[in-house]
Design an enzyme around this catalytic site. Structure first.
Site, mmCIF file in Angstrom:
data_model
loop_
_atom_site.group_PDB
_atom_site.id
_atom_site.type_symbol
_atom_site.label_atom_id
_atom_site.label_comp_id
_atom_site.label_asym_id
_atom_site.label_seq_id
_atom_site.Cartn_x
_atom_site.Cartn_y
_atom_site.Cartn_z
ATOM 1 C CG ASP A 34 28.521 76.884 12.185
ATOM 2 O OD1 ASP A 34 27.390 77.396 12.220
ATOM 3 O OD2 ASP A 34 29.527 77.494 11.757
ATOM 4 C CE LYS A 75 31.817 73.782 21.443
ATOM 5 N NZ LYS A 75 30.933 74.959 21.387
ATOM 6 C CG MET A 115 31.803 85.131 18.650
ATOM 7 S SD MET A 115 33.233 84.797 17.621
ATOM 8 C CE MET A 115 33.566 86.413 16.940
HETATM 9 N N1 SAH Z 1 28.390 85.511 10.751
HETATM 10 C C1 SAH Z 1 27.573 85.700 11.918
HETATM 11 C C2 SAH Z 1 28.426 85.899 13.163
HETATM 12 C C3 SAH Z 1 29.296 84.694 13.505
HETATM 13 S S1 SAH Z 1 30.210 84.889 15.003
HETATM 14 C C4 SAH Z 1 26.611 86.880 11.681
HETATM 15 O O1 SAH Z 1 26.780 87.636 10.718
HETATM 16 O O2 SAH Z 1 25.651 87.017 12.438
HETATM 17 C C5 SAH Z 1 29.162 84.102 16.179
HETATM 18 C C6 SAH Z 1 28.447 85.133 17.015
HETATM 19 O O3 SAH Z 1 27.399 85.715 16.277
HETATM 20 C C7 SAH Z 1 27.764 84.605 18.251
HETATM 21 O O4 SAH Z 1 28.660 84.426 19.303
HETATM 22 C C8 SAH Z 1 26.776 85.718 18.542
HETATM 23 O O5 SAH Z 1 27.428 86.802 19.134
HETATM 24 C C9 SAH Z 1 26.380 86.139 17.141
HETATM 25 N N2 SAH Z 1 25.113 85.545 16.687
HETATM 26 C C10 SAH Z 1 24.911 84.857 15.557
HETATM 27 N N3 SAH Z 1 23.616 84.521 15.409
HETATM 28 C C11 SAH Z 1 22.972 85.036 16.485
HETATM 29 C C12 SAH Z 1 21.605 85.066 16.902
HETATM 30 N N4 SAH Z 1 20.640 84.492 16.199
HETATM 31 N N5 SAH Z 1 21.311 85.717 18.047
HETATM 32 C C13 SAH Z 1 22.267 86.329 18.776
HETATM 33 N N6 SAH Z 1 23.575 86.329 18.428
HETATM 34 C C14 SAH Z 1 23.917 85.701 17.291
#
Ligand code: SAH
Length: 256
Positions: free
Chosen positions: A35, A56, A171
């Site tokens: 994604d 998306k 999120m």
């Molecule tokens: N598996 C991912 C999280 C997925 S849920 C992890 O471990 O990071 C999606 C959420 O992850 C987003 O809404 C945001 O809150 C966070 N997120 C993921 N990458 C990010 C980034 N580079 N900077 C800030 N927030 C991030």
């Protein structure tokens, strides 16, 4: 012969933060299902011909999890080596657990390849350690996606307010007003430091800081948008003590 699926974490987005194994698997894969979360630099480095976007769609609708599950099985059954590339770590709010169960149920060989989660790296690159001897001896990762005013909300904000530890909300940009209210109502101090880290380690990383009471206005003034991490607790105040000296590639204090 059936192929294999690798559930791979991309880390927060800086290509230098991919693991050596993730990089090798991406190079060797027949197909990379992804994604948007791995970010523009990592995705841009993968040949278009082997990328499949299951985030998306062009019409703005989200590809269903059922479709992604089905596609993983279909590609593996056709003999492909498939990388399912997910932002951060695949098993932190990434629905990686569901995909692993689906693969197991369909007897598709798969492997979990950990990545650096944004839940730790996001605060970190902004100068916020998620634990600190003086400020936090626990940290909780929580989804901000659920509406705390709903009865069936699975997140107990009142209990979280009482931990005294760091809260890292993923999120959680849209519903920020709801859970900051819930935490304030539960008795958390209004001057509790809060930091928002948008697109951590991406070229256009943005950091905004405030308190439990001011952070919603700060979010609006600084136009913070998803993907962003919200980090709540005493640790968030350490940013001002260290940020000027931090030298990550993507730190806003960095000249690069
Ligand atoms: N598996 C991912 C999280 C997925 S849920 C992890 O471990 O990071 C999606 C959420 O992850 C987003 O809404 C945001 O809150 C966070 N997120 C993921 N990458 C990010 C980034 N580079 N900077 C800030 N927030 C991030």
């Amino acid at each position: 012969m059936t192929g294999k699926v690798y559930l791979v974490g991309s880390g927060p987005g800086d290509p230098d933060l991919l693991t050596v194994k993730a990089k090798r698997l991406i190079d060797e894969a027949d197909v990379v299902l992804h994604d948007k979360l791995p970010g523009p630099e990592i995705l841009g480095s993968i040949p278009e011909a082997k990328r499949e976007d299951v985030g998306k769609r062009a019409d703005g609708e989200r590809t269903s999890q059922e479709y992604t599950n089905r596609r993983l099985v279909e590609l593996a059954e056709a003999g492909n080596t498939v990388v399912r590339l997910k932002g951060g770590d695949p098993f932190v709010f990434g629905r990686g657990g569901e995909e692993a169960e689906h693969l197991a149920a369909n007897e598709i060989p798969f492997e979990y390849v950990p990545g650096i989660t944004s839940a730790v790296a996001g605060p970190g690159v902004a100068g916020v350690p998620v634990t600190h001897r003086d400020h936090a001896s626990s940290v909780t990762f929580v989804t901000g996606h659920e509406d705390p005013t709903k009865d069936e909300s699975a997140v107990d904000w009142e209990a979280l307010a009482a931990t005294g530890g760091t809260l890292v909300v993923l999120m959680g940009v849209g519903k920020l007003p709801m859970y900051t209210d819930a935490l304030l109502s539960a008795g958390m101090a209004p001057d509790t430091p809060v930091a928002l880290v948008e697109r951590a380690t991406w070229p256009d990383q943005q950091v905004a800081v405030g308190t439990l009471e001011t952070i919603v206005d700060v979010r609006d003034e600084e136009s913070i948008e998803p993907p962003a991490i919200t980090v709540i607790g005493g640790v968030a105040a350490s940013r001002e003590r260290v940020a000027a000296f931090l030298r990550n590639g993507r730190n806003p204090a960095d000249e690069r």
